[in-house]
Enzyme design. Structure first.
Site, PDB file in Angstrom:
ATOM      1  N   ASP A   1      48.300  90.888 -25.507  1.00 36.07           N
ATOM      2  CA  ASP A   1      48.649  91.907 -26.508  1.00 36.07           C
ATOM      3  C   ASP A   1      48.057  93.238 -26.054  1.00 36.07           C
ATOM      4  O   ASP A   1      47.133  93.276 -25.236  1.00 36.07           O
ATOM      5  CB  ASP A   1      48.096  91.531 -27.890  1.00 36.07           C
ATOM      6  CG  ASP A   1      48.506  92.544 -28.962  1.00 36.07           C
ATOM      7  OD1 ASP A   1      49.711  92.853 -29.068  1.00 36.07           O
ATOM      8  OD2 ASP A   1      47.624  93.052 -29.683  1.00 36.07           O
ATOM      9  N   SER A   2      48.583  94.319 -26.615  1.00 33.86           N
ATOM     10  CA  SER A   2      48.021  95.634 -26.315  1.00 33.86           C
ATOM     11  C   SER A   2      46.564  95.722 -26.780  1.00 33.86           C
ATOM     12  O   SER A   2      45.806  96.519 -26.261  1.00 33.86           O
ATOM     13  CB  SER A   2      48.843  96.712 -27.017  1.00 33.86           C
ATOM     14  OG  SER A   2      48.783  96.508 -28.413  1.00 33.86           O
TER      15      SER A   2
ATOM     16  N   CYS B   1      52.960  90.273 -28.429  1.00 32.83           N
ATOM     17  CA  CYS B   1      53.050  91.666 -28.841  1.00 32.83           C
ATOM     18  C   CYS B   1      54.539  91.983 -28.957  1.00 32.83           C
ATOM     19  O   CYS B   1      55.282  91.815 -27.974  1.00 32.83           O
ATOM     20  CB  CYS B   1      52.390  92.528 -27.773  1.00 32.83           C
ATOM     21  SG  CYS B   1      52.585  94.303 -28.004  1.00 32.83           S
TER      22      CYS B   1
ATOM     23  N   GLU C   1      43.223  98.772 -35.531  1.00 35.80           N
ATOM     24  CA  GLU C   1      42.377  98.779 -34.318  1.00 35.80           C
ATOM     25  C   GLU C   1      40.999  99.380 -34.629  1.00 35.80           C
ATOM     26  O   GLU C   1      40.002  98.967 -34.067  1.00 35.80           O
ATOM     27  CB  GLU C   1      43.040  99.575 -33.188  1.00 35.80           C
ATOM     28  CG  GLU C   1      44.166  98.849 -32.460  1.00 35.80           C
ATOM     29  CD  GLU C   1      43.680  97.891 -31.354  1.00 35.80           C
ATOM     30  OE1 GLU C   1      42.831  98.267 -30.550  1.00 35.80           O
ATOM     31  OE2 GLU C   1      44.191  96.752 -31.325  1.00 35.80           O
TER      32      GLU C   1
ATOM     33  N   CYS D   1      54.842  93.007 -36.126  1.00 35.26           N
ATOM     34  CA  CYS D   1      53.796  93.547 -35.255  1.00 35.26           C
ATOM     35  C   CYS D   1      52.599  92.641 -35.472  1.00 35.26           C
ATOM     36  O   CYS D   1      52.233  92.365 -36.622  1.00 35.26           O
ATOM     37  CB  CYS D   1      53.448  94.986 -35.631  1.00 35.26           C
ATOM     38  SG  CYS D   1      51.988  95.583 -34.762  1.00 35.26           S
TER      39      CYS D   1
ATOM     40  N   HIS E   1      49.575  93.038 -35.222  1.00 33.47           N
ATOM     41  CA  HIS E   1      48.408  93.629 -35.878  1.00 33.47           C
ATOM     42  C   HIS E   1      48.511  93.568 -37.405  1.00 33.47           C
ATOM     43  O   HIS E   1      47.497  93.626 -38.103  1.00 33.47           O
ATOM     44  CB  HIS E   1      48.271  95.110 -35.504  1.00 33.47           C
ATOM     45  CG  HIS E   1      47.652  95.342 -34.169  1.00 33.47           C
ATOM     46  ND1 HIS E   1      48.278  94.997 -32.997  1.00 33.47           N
ATOM     47  CD2 HIS E   1      46.462  95.894 -33.809  1.00 33.47           C
ATOM     48  CE1 HIS E   1      47.493  95.330 -31.974  1.00 33.47           C
ATOM     49  NE2 HIS E   1      46.398  95.889 -32.449  1.00 33.47           N
TER      50      HIS E   1
HETATM   51  N1  DGL Z   1      50.555  94.233 -31.670  1.00 31.42           N
HETATM   52  C1  DGL Z   1      51.640  94.965 -31.120  1.00 31.42           C
HETATM   53  C2  DGL Z   1      52.969  94.456 -31.650  1.00 31.42           C
HETATM   54  O1  DGL Z   1      53.080  93.311 -32.044  1.00 31.42           O
HETATM   55  C3  DGL Z   1      51.640  96.467 -31.229  1.00 31.42           C
HETATM   56  C4  DGL Z   1      50.408  97.208 -31.116  1.00 31.42           C
HETATM   57  C5  DGL Z   1      50.513  98.538 -30.457  1.00 31.42           C
HETATM   58  O2  DGL Z   1      51.176  99.452 -30.941  1.00 31.42           O
HETATM   59  O3  DGL Z   1      49.872  98.621 -29.430  1.00 31.42           O
HETATM   60  O4  DGL Z   1      53.921  95.185 -31.657  1.00 31.42           O
END
Ligand code: DGL
Length: 275
Positions: free
Chosen positions: A11-12, A74, A159, A193, A195
């Site tokens: 993931d990012s 991600c 984050e 997403c 997150h």
């Molecule tokens: N967790 C990532 C997703 O599922 C996105 C996070 C980011 O913008 O870096 O899209």
């Protein structure tokens, strides 16, 4: 001693931990290695070229660690980089390895979850602009209508650990309202997403009670379990010692402090200085 050949989870930043958590609880025997590219997160509003470049670097790093299978946990990376990596890079890099994403397994089932056939997608700008969910859901559920809303501030809020603070309420409410203005008959909202599950409590506070909110962890875990059953030649190459290792491109102490909120238990990460 047998070399370790784990499943790579990418993931990012921290979001993929919400996916690994569910995968690991369903498939505890396999070895896993997690990489969060926290130093370069968020990916959400970056260009196609940049997301592709960063994701490809991560995939190559996982292959160097011995992973036969990498999951892009991600949505942004899955939506913007996966197809090119699968079609253009993988054949030259490691043709027997596999890289999978999370947009497709989610699209395969989400249509069945909506009674009225109106689905809302809350996601990063990158995922929304890619139109991946529109295209994929259309393939499996042509009769379903899909409405998208980008929530550009949500990932940074999560984050930076702001998800429970009062200022966050404004932005949570704002994007929910914008989505529901597009179609008030939406009955199912996908948090597309990884997150966003961290914002689930606040999202539920501002979402009308008759709208169900779906997160992806269980969907991805079910789909992976099924995939591993159907691909024994790949599955046999993955080691099963129940090990888990965590890596981040940022400071490990920061990662460890935040990661617990996403993963549920303490993690001890190692910093990778260059992918
Ligand atoms: N967790 C990532 C997703 O599922 C996105 C996070 C980011 O913008 O870096 O899209």
């Amino acid at each position: 001693m047998q070399a370790n050949h784990p499943i790579g989870i990418f993931d990012s930043g921290y979001g993929g931990l919400t996916i690994l958590r569910q995968i690991r609880s369903m498939l505890p025997d396999y070895d896993y290695i997690y990489l969060g590219d926290n130093a370069r997160a968020p990916y959400g509003s970056r260009s196609f070229e940049t997301i592709y470049e960063y994701t490809l670097e991560a995939v190559k790093w996982f292959f160097k660690q011995g992973c036969p299978l990498v999951i892009l946990a991600c949505n942004t990376a899955s939506a913007k980089a996966l197809r090119t990596i699968q079609q253009k890079d993988l054949p030259g890099l490691a043709p027997d390895n596999r890289v999978l994403g999370i947009v497709r397994p989610t699209s395969e089932v989400i249509g069945d979850m909506s009674e009225g056939g109106n689905i809302g997608i809350l996601a990063t700008q990158g995922t929304v602009e890619s139109e991946s969910y529109l295209l994929e859901i259309e393939k499996f559920f042509p009769e379903v209508s899909v409405f998208q809303q980008a929530c550009p501030i949500w990932v940074p809020l999560v984050e930076y650990g702001e998800q429970d603070n009062p200022g966050t309420d404004y932005f949570v409410r704002k994007y929910i309202d914008l989505l529901l203005k597009k179609e008030p008959r939406i009955d199912t909202v996908l948090l597309a997403c990884t997150h966003y599950p961290l914002l689930l409590e606040k999202i539920k506070e501002y979402m009308p009670v008759d709208i169900q909110v779906i997160t992806q962890g269980q969907i991805v875990a079910d789909s992976l379990a099924d995939y591993l059953l159907r691909h024994s030649e790949l599955t046999e190459r993955i080691t099963r010692e129940g090990q888990m290792d965590f890596y981040t491109t940022e400071r490990a102490t920061t990662f460890n402090r935040q990661a617990e909120r996403f993963f549920g238990t303490e993690v001890g990460a190692t910093q990778v200085h260059k992918l």
